[in-house]
Design a protein around this motif. Structure first.
Motif, PDB file in Angstrom:
ATOM      1  N   PRO A  11       0.805  -1.224   0.000  1.00 22.44           N
ATOM      2  CA  PRO A  11       0.000   0.000   0.000  1.00 22.44           C
ATOM      3  C   PRO A  11       0.844   1.283   0.000  1.00 22.44           C
ATOM      4  O   PRO A  11       0.482   2.263  -0.651  1.00 22.44           O
ATOM      5  CB  PRO A  11      -0.822  -0.100   1.281  1.00 22.44           C
ATOM      6  CG  PRO A  11      -0.860  -1.535   1.617  1.00 22.44           C
ATOM      7  CD  PRO A  11       0.432  -2.098   1.122  1.00 22.44           C
ATOM      8  N   LYS A  65       2.218   1.998  -3.557  1.00 26.37           N
ATOM      9  CA  LYS A  65       1.245   2.055  -4.655  1.00 26.37           C
ATOM     10  C   LYS A  65       1.556   3.194  -5.624  1.00 26.37           C
ATOM     11  O   LYS A  65       1.550   3.001  -6.845  1.00 26.37           O
ATOM     12  CB  LYS A  65      -0.159   2.197  -4.079  1.00 26.37           C
ATOM     13  CG  LYS A  65      -1.251   2.209  -5.127  1.00 26.37           C
ATOM     14  CD  LYS A  65      -2.610   2.318  -4.498  1.00 26.37           C
ATOM     15  CE  LYS A  65      -2.723   3.693  -3.874  1.00 26.37           C
ATOM     16  NZ  LYS A  65      -4.042   4.061  -3.438  1.00 26.37           N
ATOM     17  N   ASN A  66       1.847   4.379  -5.098  1.00 29.40           N
ATOM     18  CA  ASN A  66       2.109   5.525  -5.970  1.00 29.40           C
ATOM     19  C   ASN A  66       3.418   5.354  -6.748  1.00 29.40           C
ATOM     20  O   ASN A  66       3.485   5.704  -7.932  1.00 29.40           O
ATOM     21  CB  ASN A  66       2.156   6.809  -5.145  1.00 29.40           C
ATOM     22  CG  ASN A  66       0.810   7.149  -4.550  1.00 29.40           C
ATOM     23  OD1 ASN A  66      -0.226   6.745  -5.078  1.00 29.40           O
ATOM     24  ND2 ASN A  66       0.807   7.864  -3.444  1.00 29.40           N
ATOM     25  N   THR A 100       2.826   2.840  -9.469  1.00 27.90           N
ATOM     26  CA  THR A 100       1.995   3.441 -10.517  1.00 27.90           C
ATOM     27  C   THR A 100       2.841   4.314 -11.429  1.00 27.90           C
ATOM     28  O   THR A 100       2.713   4.263 -12.660  1.00 27.90           O
ATOM     29  CB  THR A 100       0.852   4.262  -9.894  1.00 27.90           C
ATOM     30  OG1 THR A 100       0.082   3.404  -9.056  1.00 27.90           O
ATOM     31  CG2 THR A 100      -0.029   4.871 -10.965  1.00 27.90           C
TER      32      THR A 100
END
Length: 164
Positions: free
Chosen positions: A113, A116-117, A120
């Motif tokens: 978590p 995640k960025n 991405t």
């Protein structure tokens, strides 16, 4: 993430393919994948018994281009992922250790978590870069065999140079 002497050594070794210029990567993989003298081509043909010829078979040419691109740019994703892992505060790991979390739980509920960025951004950078690829496939196959590996960028350059 681990700390110590071997971490910077591994990071430097991982980043080496990214430091090689695009045209050199294409020429290197062209020699590497030739069916008669290249290490990849010779191993697949003579050792494993797989019929591999990137100069004649479009599937083998695409396989070689994709493998070359993954080899060349995996370093970027690894470096971004490591930067994301290092940026996670140590307090999360300490709390997980106190709670008795397994390695899988730490990965699933803390690392993934929090990264995640970063992941991405890495995926978006690779996706955008996949449309920019020109030099490596052009040097490797020249758009062949036939026109099977002619990418949009190769077509655009041919059209642009043909009009002038």
């Amino acid at each position: 993430p681990r700390k110590g002497f071997w971490v910077p050594v591994c990071l430097v070794l991982m980043s080496l393919p990214m430091l090689i210029p695009w045209n050199v990567v294409g020429a290197m993989w062209n020699i590497f994948a030739l069916p008669d003298i290249g290490l990849l081509g010779y191993t697949l043909n003579h050792v494993l018994g797989i019929n591999y010829d990137m100069t004649q078979d479009p599937i083998a040419a695409w396989f070689t281009i994709i493998t070359m691109d993954v080899w060349h740019w995996t370093s970027l994703v690894v470096l971004l992922s490591y930067a994301g892992l290092v940026s996670i505060p140590e307090a999360y790991y300490q709390a997980a250790k106190i709670d008795g979390a397994s390695n899988w739980s730490v990965f699933r509920f803390i690392q993934l978590p929090k990264m995640k960025n970063v992941l991405t951004i890495a995926i978006l950078l690779r996706f955008m870069d996949s449309f920019n690829i020109y030099t490596e496939p052009f040097v490797l196959t020249g758009g062949g065999p036939g026109n099977s590996t002619t990418l949009l960028s190769i077509d655009l350059v041919k059209i642009a140079l043909g009009q002038f």
